[in-house]
Design a protein around this motif. Structure first.
Motif, PDB file in Angstrom:
ATOM      1  N   ALA A 279      15.651  11.782  -1.917  1.00  0.00           N
ATOM      2  CA  ALA A 279      14.360  11.686  -2.608  1.00  0.00           C
ATOM      3  C   ALA A 279      14.402  10.647  -3.723  1.00  0.00           C
ATOM      4  O   ALA A 279      13.397   9.980  -3.999  1.00  0.00           O
ATOM      5  CB  ALA A 279      13.964  13.049  -3.171  1.00  0.00           C
ATOM      6  N   ILE A 280      15.555  10.498  -4.348  1.00  0.00           N
ATOM      7  CA  ILE A 280      15.680   9.496  -5.418  1.00  0.00           C
ATOM      8  C   ILE A 280      15.545   8.092  -4.825  1.00  0.00           C
ATOM      9  O   ILE A 280      14.822   7.239  -5.346  1.00  0.00           O
ATOM     10  CB  ILE A 280      17.037   9.657  -6.144  1.00  0.00           C
TER      11      ILE A 280
ATOM     12  N   TRP B  13      10.410   4.697   3.436  1.00  0.00           N
ATOM     13  CA  TRP B  13      11.243   5.512   4.334  1.00  0.00           C
ATOM     14  C   TRP B  13      12.142   4.630   5.199  1.00  0.00           C
ATOM     15  O   TRP B  13      13.267   4.996   5.521  1.00  0.00           O
ATOM     16  CB  TRP B  13      10.372   6.428   5.196  1.00  0.00           C
TER      17      TRP B  13
ATOM     18  N   GLU C 155       4.772   3.932   1.201  1.00  0.00           N
ATOM     19  CA  GLU C 155       5.671   5.042   1.524  1.00  0.00           C
ATOM     20  C   GLU C 155       6.353   4.810   2.879  1.00  0.00           C
ATOM     21  O   GLU C 155       7.527   5.143   3.060  1.00  0.00           O
ATOM     22  CB  GLU C 155       4.904   6.374   1.523  1.00  0.00           C
TER      23      GLU C 155
ATOM     24  N   LEU D  89       8.787  14.205  -1.270  1.00  0.00           N
ATOM     25  CA  LEU D  89       9.656  13.426  -0.390  1.00  0.00           C
ATOM     26  C   LEU D  89      10.617  14.316   0.375  1.00  0.00           C
ATOM     27  O   LEU D  89      10.884  14.086   1.556  1.00  0.00           O
ATOM     28  CB  LEU D  89      10.411  12.380  -1.210  1.00  0.00           C
TER      29      LEU D  89
ATOM     30  N   SER E 118       6.549  14.197 -13.083  1.00  0.00           N
ATOM     31  CA  SER E 118       6.116  13.360 -11.970  1.00  0.00           C
ATOM     32  C   SER E 118       7.280  13.084 -11.013  1.00  0.00           C
ATOM     33  O   SER E 118       7.117  13.110  -9.784  1.00  0.00           O
ATOM     34  CB  SER E 118       5.550  12.045 -12.519  1.00  0.00           C
TER      35      SER E 118
ATOM     36  N   LEU F  19      11.257  -1.718 -13.868  1.00  0.00           N
ATOM     37  CA  LEU F  19      10.877  -0.586 -13.026  1.00  0.00           C
ATOM     38  C   LEU F  19      11.623   0.688 -13.428  1.00  0.00           C
ATOM     39  O   LEU F  19      11.034   1.751 -13.572  1.00  0.00           O
ATOM     40  CB  LEU F  19      11.168  -0.915 -11.563  1.00  0.00           C
ATOM     41  N   ASP F  20      12.941   0.554 -13.600  1.00  0.00           N
ATOM     42  CA  ASP F  20      13.737   1.739 -13.963  1.00  0.00           C
ATOM     43  C   ASP F  20      13.854   1.919 -15.473  1.00  0.00           C
ATOM     44  O   ASP F  20      14.274   2.971 -15.934  1.00  0.00           O
ATOM     45  CB  ASP F  20      15.141   1.621 -13.355  1.00  0.00           C
TER      46      ASP F  20
ATOM     47  N   GLN G 229       0.642   8.818  -4.889  1.00  0.00           N
ATOM     48  CA  GLN G 229       1.442  10.019  -5.132  1.00  0.00           C
ATOM     49  C   GLN G 229       2.702   9.711  -5.931  1.00  0.00           C
ATOM     50  O   GLN G 229       3.257  10.589  -6.549  1.00  0.00           O
ATOM     51  CB  GLN G 229       1.870  10.630  -3.802  1.00  0.00           C
ATOM     52  N   LEU G 230       3.136   8.474  -5.876  1.00  0.00           N
ATOM     53  CA  LEU G 230       4.445   8.193  -6.444  1.00  0.00           C
ATOM     54  C   LEU G 230       4.411   7.290  -7.669  1.00  0.00           C
ATOM     55  O   LEU G 230       5.438   6.882  -8.156  1.00  0.00           O
ATOM     56  CB  LEU G 230       5.344   7.577  -5.363  1.00  0.00           C
ATOM     57  N   THR G 231       3.229   6.964  -8.160  1.00  0.00           N
ATOM     58  CA  THR G 231       3.192   6.241  -9.425  1.00  0.00           C
ATOM     59  C   THR G 231       3.205   7.273 -10.537  1.00  0.00           C
ATOM     60  O   THR G 231       2.713   8.383 -10.376  1.00  0.00           O
ATOM     61  CB  THR G 231       1.928   5.367  -9.534  1.00  0.00           C
ATOM     62  N   ASP G 232       3.785   6.922 -11.642  1.00  0.00           N
ATOM     63  CA  ASP G 232       3.921   7.918 -12.697  1.00  0.00           C
ATOM     64  C   ASP G 232       3.205   7.534 -13.981  1.00  0.00           C
ATOM     65  O   ASP G 232       3.383   8.156 -15.012  1.00  0.00           O
ATOM     66  CB  ASP G 232       5.405   8.182 -12.996  1.00  0.00           C
TER      67      ASP G 232
ATOM     68  N   ALA H 217      14.108   7.327  -2.024  1.00  0.00           N
ATOM     69  CA  ALA H 217      12.736   7.159  -1.520  1.00  0.00           C
ATOM     70  C   ALA H 217      11.768   6.855  -2.669  1.00  0.00           C
ATOM     71  O   ALA H 217      10.883   5.998  -2.535  1.00  0.00           O
ATOM     72  CB  ALA H 217      12.304   8.412  -0.778  1.00  0.00           C
ATOM     73  N   ARG H 218      11.926   7.560  -3.762  1.00  0.00           N
ATOM     74  CA  ARG H 218      11.023   7.344  -4.906  1.00  0.00           C
ATOM     75  C   ARG H 218      11.126   5.904  -5.416  1.00  0.00           C
ATOM     76  O   ARG H 218      10.117   5.234  -5.626  1.00  0.00           O
ATOM     77  CB  ARG H 218      11.405   8.311  -6.033  1.00  0.00           C
TER      78      ARG H 218
ATOM     79  N   ARG I 147       8.249   2.812  -5.137  1.00  0.00           N
ATOM     80  CA  ARG I 147       7.705   2.080  -6.287  1.00  0.00           C
ATOM     81  C   ARG I 147       7.966   0.579  -6.132  1.00  0.00           C
ATOM     82  O   ARG I 147       7.142  -0.237  -6.490  1.00  0.00           O
ATOM     83  CB  ARG I 147       8.331   2.589  -7.589  1.00  0.00           C
TER      84      ARG I 147
ATOM     85  N   ARG J  10       3.474   4.889 -15.893  1.00  0.00           N
ATOM     86  CA  ARG J  10       4.057   3.917 -16.827  1.00  0.00           C
ATOM     87  C   ARG J  10       3.637   2.505 -16.461  1.00  0.00           C
ATOM     88  O   ARG J  10       3.302   1.704 -17.302  1.00  0.00           O
ATOM     89  CB  ARG J  10       5.582   4.025 -16.827  1.00  0.00           C
TER      90      ARG J  10
END
Lengths: 161, 250
Positions: A17-18, A34, A30, B52, B44, A124-125, A90-93, A20-21, A25, A95
């Protein structure tokens, strides 16, 4: 082979999941994320030696994901799809806004590799110098130099626009 | 942009993975409790991870879902194959595909075996031709098969196989547990491109009264062979086909 598969499944369960996240981004899709996850974990199965000597699996996966995603952004075939695609809501947070991410992706595709990597970790990170040094394997001083160069590039971009 | 003392995603990932020492963990917890922006970011990240993880809970599931991306190293074989339009184009292809379920299924012969309330069948796609697989059918790597099941009562259903190399695989369903199916005829939604493993492959359709996990059963099948299936106490149907090298059918 069965043992390697088990280890791979374990690593995927813990870190999938890390990866993928971050890929989502970076790539803004998505589906493409994957594919990146698949590529990164499959490479672990096919070339386990690449992980040897790394301080941690997380560090390795951060770098491998960044490397793969930057290649995808530079790849002529995938670039237009990714850059034109909408970011995953779904995956923007919050920031970095989707538009900011889109601009960042376009810049990343054009930067030299070392600068692009540092830009990913910094923007990004939002890593510290020490963290960037740990993931890239560069010394702190080199990270500082690259960030300085990155700032110059970004200033030039701003001046041109 | 985050403040200087806010933890990066990298730090939060390490915290989530329990890879930080106690002191750093405490510092992050203290920070998260007092910094709204980081609290939102961390929540989030957790939501993303949950989403996921649910999308592809295992690497095998991801591997199956990405046709054309796999390599020999994975040795997994399932991919989506839209058989329905092809079925429409092939007149009189198969009766079992359309007829309703009977209360009890007659036992086929030879490579197909039925134990009552469940009957497993399959179709083969060879080039542009689609036809029903028969007993001890000879197939080739690269051909596609799609399974169907007729079940006389509702239950939890799965399809597992043991190939010529002795490698066990779950054909159906994706996910971690057997699928809950009502009584009736079912065209199972996934098709499979056959890999290079030659020899006789046995495929079991299992219908159980209770939900069951797939991975332990697959592992037991690999380790103990068909005893694992027989010992599960479920309704079972077995079919088999022979996979030969390319050119074997020409």
């Amino acid at each position: 082979m069965a043992e390697q598969r088990q280890e791979l499944e374990w690593a995927y369960k813990k870190y999938g999941a890390i990866v993928a996240r971050r890929a989502c981004r970076l790539l803004g899709s998505e589906e493409a994320a994957w594919e990146a996850v698949h590529h990164v974990f499959l490479s672990l199965l096919e070339r386990p030696a690449q992980f040897e000597g790394r301080s941690s699996m997380l560090t390795f996966l951060y770098e491998a994901t960044t490397h793969h995603c930057l290649n995808q952004l530079r790849n002529q075939k995938t670039r237009s799809r990714l850059l034109l695609g909408r970011g995953s809501a779904q995956l923007t947070d919050g920031r970095l806004l989707p538009d900011d991410l889109s601009v960042l992706r376009q810049r990343l595709a054009q930067l030299p590799d070392e600068l692009a990597q540092v830009a990913v970790y910094f923007h990004l990170d939002q890593m510290s110098y020490d963290e960037i040094a740990e993931v890239t394997g560069y010394c702190r001083r080199k990270v500082g130099q690259l960030l300085s160069l990155l700032r110059e590039h970004e200033q030039e971009d701003r001046n041109e626009s | 942009m985050k403040a200087e003392d806010c933890p990066s995603d990298f730090q939060l990932d390490r915290y989530t993975l329990d890879e930080l020492d106690e002191k750093k963990c405490e510092a992050i917890e203290l920070h998260l409790a007092g910094c709204e922006a980081c609290g939102v970011r961390f929540a989030s990240m957790a939501r993303s991870a949950e989403h996921l993880n649910q999308t592809y809970p295992t690497f095998s599931a991801l591997d199956r879902a990405l046709p054309g991306k796999r390599t020999r190293a994975t040795r997994l074989r399932t991919r989506f194959w839209p058989i329905a339009p092809l079925l429409g184009a092939v007149a009189g292809l198969s009766l079992w595909w359309t007829v309703g379920p009977g209360p009890e299924v007659a036992a086929p012969q030879g490579g197909l075996r039925s134990k009552g309330t469940v009957n497993l069948s399959y179709h083969i796609k060879r080039g542009n031709r689609v036809f029903e697989g028969g007993r001890d059918e000879s197939l080739m790597p690269g051909e596609a098969v799609q399974f169907g099941a007729r079940i006389a009562r509702a239950g939890y259903f799965a399809v597992l196989s043991l190939d010529g190399r002795g490698e066990a695989t779950v054909y159906y369903p994706l996910g971690t547990h057997a699928a809950s199916l009502p009584a009736g005829d079912h065209t199972l939604p996934l098709s499979t491109i056959l890999d290079e493993a030659l020899g006789t492959e046995r495929v079991w359709g299992m219908l159980c009264d209770q939900p069951f996990e797939l991975a332990p059963l697959r592992d037991a099948l690999q380790e103990h062979g068909e005893d694992a299936i027989e010992g599960a106490g479920c309704q079972v149907d077995l079919l088999s086909f022979h996979k030969g090298a390319s050119g074997a059918l020409e």
